[in-house]
Structures are given as C-alpha cells and as structure tokens.
Design a protein around this motif. Structure first.
Motif, PDB file in Angstrom:
ATOM      1  N   ALA A  88       0.856  -1.393  -0.128  1.00 42.73           N
ATOM      2  CA  ALA A  88      -0.293  -0.231  -0.442  1.00 42.73           C
ATOM      3  C   ALA A  88       0.812   1.471   0.007  1.00 42.73           C
ATOM      4  O   ALA A  88       0.343   2.129   0.053  1.00 42.73           O
ATOM      5  CB  ALA A  88      -0.966  -0.326   1.785  1.00 42.73           C
ATOM      6  N   GLY A  89       2.161   1.471   0.024  1.00 50.03           N
ATOM      7  CA  GLY A  89       2.917   2.411  -0.275  1.00 50.03           C
ATOM      8  C   GLY A  89       3.039   3.085  -1.362  1.00 50.03           C
ATOM      9  O   GLY A  89       2.393   2.793  -2.086  1.00 50.03           O
ATOM     10  N   GLN A  90       3.129   5.117  -1.138  1.00 48.43           N
ATOM     11  CA  GLN A  90       3.225   5.711  -2.610  1.00 48.43           C
ATOM     12  C   GLN A  90       3.884   5.322  -3.688  1.00 48.43           C
ATOM     13  O   GLN A  90       4.003   5.891  -4.768  1.00 48.43           O
ATOM     14  CB  GLN A  90       2.843   6.978  -1.940  1.00 48.43           C
ATOM     15  N   GLY A  91       5.448   4.910  -3.239  1.00 53.15           N
ATOM     16  CA  GLY A  91       6.257   4.011  -4.318  1.00 53.15           C
ATOM     17  C   GLY A  91       6.454   5.355  -4.665  1.00 53.15           C
ATOM     18  O   GLY A  91       7.272   5.994  -5.644  1.00 53.15           O
ATOM     19  N   LEU A 108       8.057  -7.729   1.700  1.00 50.30           N
ATOM     20  CA  LEU A 108       7.992  -6.529   1.119  1.00 50.30           C
ATOM     21  C   LEU A 108       8.678  -6.945  -0.401  1.00 50.30           C
ATOM     22  O   LEU A 108      10.349  -7.284  -1.166  1.00 50.30           O
ATOM     23  CB  LEU A 108       9.022  -5.786   1.931  1.00 50.30           C
ATOM     24  N   ARG A 134       9.518   7.222  -4.878  1.00 49.77           N
ATOM     25  CA  ARG A 134      11.183   6.762  -5.837  1.00 49.77           C
ATOM     26  C   ARG A 134      10.698   6.483  -7.209  1.00 49.77           C
ATOM     27  O   ARG A 134      11.537   6.645  -7.811  1.00 49.77           O
ATOM     28  CB  ARG A 134      12.111   6.601  -4.879  1.00 49.77           C
ATOM     29  N   PRO A 166      -1.623   5.735   4.081  1.00 49.23           N
ATOM     30  CA  PRO A 166      -0.231   5.372   4.323  1.00 49.23           C
ATOM     31  C   PRO A 166       0.593   5.821   5.136  1.00 49.23           C
ATOM     32  O   PRO A 166       1.958   6.312   5.047  1.00 49.23           O
ATOM     33  CB  PRO A 166       0.724   5.491   2.680  1.00 49.23           C
ATOM     34  N   LEU A 167       0.104   5.212   6.160  1.00 52.25           N
ATOM     35  CA  LEU A 167       0.579   5.906   7.220  1.00 52.25           C
ATOM     36  C   LEU A 167       1.845   5.105   8.300  1.00 52.25           C
ATOM     37  O   LEU A 167       2.305   5.291   9.294  1.00 52.25           O
ATOM     38  CB  LEU A 167       0.095   5.661   8.799  1.00 52.25           C
ATOM     39  N   GLY A 168       2.547   4.110   7.433  1.00 51.35           N
ATOM     40  CA  GLY A 168       3.544   3.336   7.781  1.00 51.35           C
ATOM     41  C   GLY A 168       3.673   1.975   7.647  1.00 51.35           C
ATOM     42  O   GLY A 168       2.843   1.553   8.051  1.00 51.35           O
ATOM     43  N   LEU A 169       4.582   1.655   6.902  1.00 55.40           N
ATOM     44  CA  LEU A 169       4.948   0.124   7.143  1.00 55.40           C
ATOM     45  C   LEU A 169       4.605  -0.717   7.949  1.00 55.40           C
ATOM     46  O   LEU A 169       4.255  -2.056   8.493  1.00 55.40           O
ATOM     47  CB  LEU A 169       6.499  -0.457   7.068  1.00 55.40           C
ATOM     48  N   GLN A 226      -5.026  -0.891   3.649  1.00 53.15           N
ATOM     49  CA  GLN A 226      -4.511   0.430   4.667  1.00 53.15           C
ATOM     50  C   GLN A 226      -5.213   1.115   4.093  1.00 53.15           C
ATOM     51  O   GLN A 226      -4.632   2.209   2.616  1.00 53.15           O
ATOM     52  CB  GLN A 226      -2.978   0.518   5.128  1.00 53.15           C
ATOM     53  N   ALA A 229       1.008  -1.061   8.139  1.00 53.45           N
ATOM     54  CA  ALA A 229       0.561  -1.475   6.863  1.00 53.45           C
ATOM     55  C   ALA A 229       0.616  -3.071   8.210  1.00 53.45           C
ATOM     56  O   ALA A 229      -1.093  -3.617   7.277  1.00 53.45           O
ATOM     57  CB  ALA A 229       0.941  -1.558   5.948  1.00 53.45           C
ATOM     58  N   GLU A 287       4.415  -2.770  -6.603  1.00 51.81           N
ATOM     59  CA  GLU A 287       4.354  -4.203  -6.311  1.00 51.81           C
ATOM     60  C   GLU A 287       4.870  -4.778  -7.694  1.00 51.81           C
ATOM     61  O   GLU A 287       5.208  -5.934  -7.961  1.00 51.81           O
ATOM     62  CB  GLU A 287       3.937  -4.437  -4.845  1.00 51.81           C
ATOM     63  N   ASP A 315       9.606  -5.401  -2.812  1.00 54.99           N
ATOM     64  CA  ASP A 315      10.364  -5.055  -3.278  1.00 54.99           C
ATOM     65  C   ASP A 315      12.135  -4.583  -3.154  1.00 54.99           C
ATOM     66  O   ASP A 315      12.555  -4.447  -3.856  1.00 54.99           O
ATOM     67  CB  ASP A 315      10.166  -2.669  -3.136  1.00 54.99           C
TER      68      ASP A 315
HETATM   69  P1  UTP Z   1       8.833   1.782   1.221  1.00 56.43           P
HETATM   70  O1  UTP Z   1       9.133   2.405   2.813  1.00 56.43           O
HETATM   71  O2  UTP Z   1       9.399   1.331   0.308  1.00 56.43           O
HETATM   72  O3  UTP Z   1       7.616   3.504   1.423  1.00 56.43           O
HETATM   73  O4  UTP Z   1       7.510   0.938   1.948  1.00 56.43           O
HETATM   74  P2  UTP Z   1       6.797   3.260   0.239  1.00 56.43           P
HETATM   75  O5  UTP Z   1       5.557   3.536   0.012  1.00 56.43           O
HETATM   76  O6  UTP Z   1       6.447   2.188  -0.884  1.00 56.43           O
HETATM   77  O7  UTP Z   1       8.138   4.090  -1.163  1.00 56.43           O
HETATM   78  P3  UTP Z   1       8.447   5.619  -1.934  1.00 56.43           P
HETATM   79  O8  UTP Z   1      10.084   5.808  -0.732  1.00 56.43           O
HETATM   80  O9  UTP Z   1       7.763   6.774  -1.345  1.00 56.43           O
HETATM   81  O10 UTP Z   1       8.938   4.916  -3.023  1.00 56.43           O
HETATM   82  C1  UTP Z   1       8.382  -0.545   1.487  1.00 56.43           C
HETATM   83  C2  UTP Z   1       7.043  -1.787   1.969  1.00 56.43           C
HETATM   84  O11 UTP Z   1       6.226  -1.319   2.662  1.00 56.43           O
HETATM   85  C3  UTP Z   1       4.661  -0.905   2.071  1.00 56.43           C
HETATM   86  C4  UTP Z   1       4.952  -0.480   0.714  1.00 56.43           C
HETATM   87  O12 UTP Z   1       4.417  -1.225  -0.371  1.00 56.43           O
HETATM   88  C5  UTP Z   1       6.858  -1.545   0.335  1.00 56.43           C
HETATM   89  O13 UTP Z   1       6.101  -2.639   0.146  1.00 56.43           O
HETATM   90  N1  UTP Z   1       3.870   0.773   2.992  1.00 56.43           N
HETATM   91  C6  UTP Z   1       5.214   1.101   3.162  1.00 56.43           C
HETATM   92  C7  UTP Z   1       2.772   0.082   2.800  1.00 56.43           C
HETATM   93  O14 UTP Z   1       2.217  -0.781   2.772  1.00 56.43           O
HETATM   94  N2  UTP Z   1       2.027   1.043   3.401  1.00 56.43           N
HETATM   95  C8  UTP Z   1       2.881   2.327   4.221  1.00 56.43           C
HETATM   96  O15 UTP Z   1       1.952   2.943   4.605  1.00 56.43           O
HETATM   97  C9  UTP Z   1       3.977   2.651   3.972  1.00 56.43           C
END
Ligand code: UTP
Length: 289
Positions: A13-16, A132, A18, A109-112, A106, A115, A29, A134
């Motif tokens: 659920a991260g924003q990715g 993870l 980068r 995106p409040l953090g790993l 989630q 999640a 993913e 990635d």
């Molecule tokens: P990253 O730290 O790589 O963050 O998350 P991100 O948002 O995916 O990418 P950037 O840094 O903005 O480019 C590590 C893992 O945790 C998940 C991401 O999907 C990734 O698999 N994650 C992270 C979540 O599911 N939710 C979150 O709130 C944050």
C-alpha cells in the motif's frame, strides 16, 4: 513449542514515490523484473517456504494485484484455442487455491508498521511472515525458506539482515547486536534509520520478517517514529525482552527494487540467472562495456 509459520503478509500500500511516474496508477509491486511482477516473486518465495495463506495489505490501484492472482478467462481461452499450452500452464500456476488469498485495505499510507497492523484480524495469534516485494532476493533456496528453517530451531522474531555501508544506515532499520556468530546475530535493540554516527551497527533489516503476534500489542499503540510513520522496527524493538530477536544473514543477493538503480541491476541479475536469457543478455552487455 515453536508454532509453524503458515501465513504471510504482503504490504503493498506504499506510495512508491521514488518510482514515479511509473507508480502513478500502478502499485510499485507490479513493476516487472524480466517477465514477472515483483509481487509474484514474493508470493513464489513464500510458497516455497511452506506458506498457505497470503494476505495482501493493499491501497490505491489494488485491482492490478488482485487481477494478477485471479483467472483471466478470455486470455486462458485464447491461449488454449491457439495451442499455447506451455504459457497457459505458466499463467494458471500463478493462481493460488480458492480461499488462500485475502485482501485488506490500508486506507492511508501511515507506515509499514501500520500496514502490518491492518492484517491483525487475518493473523490472530500465530506467527507470521512479512515480505516486502520491492526487496527482491536471488537465492536458492529462497530467503524465506532459509529463514523458516532457522526459525524452526530458534523461534521468536527473526528478520533477514545484511551489512550495509556505514553511510547508508539512515535508510534501514539497524540492529543493536549483543551476539553474532557470523550467520545469526541476536539483538538487544533496534533503531529505525539512524544517522551513521548514531548507528549501533551496520547490520540492517531487509524486507523479510518472521514475527510473533505480540508485535500487534505494540502496533496497537499507533506510535509514530522516524519520518512521522508508524514503524514496524519500533514495534519489534519494544517486544525485545519478551520475545527473542535474531537477524539471519541469508545466503543470496538482495536488490532494492524500490530504487531505480537497484531495479535495473535486478533485471540484469535475474536475466543472467536464466538459461533462456543469459547468452542474449551477455551479448547485449558487450555494447555498453
Ligand atoms: P517503502 O519504505 O519503500 O515506501 O515501503 P513506499 O511508499 O512504498 O515507497 P517510496 O519510499 O515512497 O518510494 C516499504 C514497503 O512497505 C509498504 C510498501 O508498499 C512497500 O512494500 N508500505 C509502506 C505500505 O504498505 N504502507 C505504508 O504506509 C508504507
């Protein structure tokens, strides 16, 4: 008694950020290394390690992942009609058994840590793995299988670790090591993204975890850490003392596919590892050396 690890959580659920613009309408993913999306490598690795239940924590643009792990009747019919049996088999192998996969959302995106917490009702009170996607790992056997084999002997919380250059500790969760036999390190503390000067070691956590359900009691507190995010590292650190914590130096190579260079290197390494691609890629590389 050490309970077996049957369930795995895939936070997607991260924003990715980068990897924008690639990740604008598609989760990171689903980025492809050679011919498979990152998430499929992670699911295959979990299967090899004996995982039976796959829990995806999704966010925006979740449908691409759900569709990838579901039937595509039109495509399958068309491949069947054209006698493309081999590729049809490859497509069908992706799909887990009915009921083996579940999705939870989630909303923000409040953090790993947050999640993983979103998966708590799917896990209940048993140990579970977190992968993870990635962090892509080329290893035989796979990294999670190596971890499960070790976990079955020592139990507790176990993460995959590797040494990183001192000037990169601020990108990782870092172990405060008390004991280290070169393969297995036990930690008395963990720090998320410390500045190099403050890092207790250079042993960093990479994206594979086997966790005891006690971690949810810590995540329930919803405490924010580095970067204002709810960090899994902090929750794991708080369980040290109640639950033993080990880092395993796995055998294999990890590629950070959340970064552009890591992603390109992964494509090279994985294609060079494939018999059907190796010669062609080696030939191609001569042009650039
Ligand atoms: P990253 O730290 O790589 O963050 O998350 P991100 O948002 O995916 O990418 P950037 O840094 O903005 O480019 C590590 C893992 O945790 C998940 C991401 O999907 C990734 O698999 N994650 C992270 C979540 O599911 N939710 C979150 O709130 C944050």
């Amino acid at each position: 008694m050490i309970k077996p690890v049957r369930k795995a959580v895939f936070p997607v659920a991260g924003q990715g950020t980068r990897f924008l613009p690639a990740t604008k309408a598609m989760p990171k993913e689903m980025l492809t290394v050679v011919d498979k999306p990152l998430i499929q490598y992670a699911v295959d690795e979990a299967r090899e390690a004996g995982i039976e239940e796959f829990i995806f924590v999704t966010g925006r643009a979740k449908s691409a992942i759900e569709d990838h792990f579901d039937h595509s009747y039109e495509l399958e019919q068309s491949l069947e009609d054209r006698g493309k049996d081999e590729i049809l088999e490859t497509i069908r192998e992706i799909i887990p058994e009915a009921g083996q996969v579940s999705y939870t959302r989630q909303q923000k995106p409040l953090g790993l840590g947050h999640a993983v917490w979103c998966a708590r009702y799917h896990i209940h009170d048993e140990p579970f793995a977190v992968l993870l996607a990635d962090d892509l790992i080329l290893a035989k056997p796979g990294c999670l299988k190596q971890m499960v084999d070790t976990y079955q002997e020592i139990g507790g919380n176990l993460v995959a670790v590797e040494d990183v250059p001192k000037d990169q500790t601020d990108r990782y969760g870092i172990l405060d090591v008390v004991d280290d036999d070169g393969k297995l390190a036990s930690a008395q503390g963990l720090v998320e993204k410390p500045k190099p000067a403050d890092a207790p070691s250079t042993l960093s956590i990479i994206g594979r975890y086997i966790l005891q359900p006690e971690v949810f009691e810590q995540l329930d507190r919803q405490e924010k850490g580095a970067g204002g995010e709810i960090q899994l590292t902090d929750a794991m650190a708080h369980t040290i003392g109640d639950v033993p914590f080990h880092g395993l130096r796995f055998e294999g190579d990890r590629y950070d596919c959340g970064s552009r260079l890591g992603f390109i290197e992964a494509n090279l390494a994985f294609s060079l590892d494939r018999e059907d691609m190796q010669a062609g890629v080696q030939e191609m590389l001569k042009k650039y050396s």
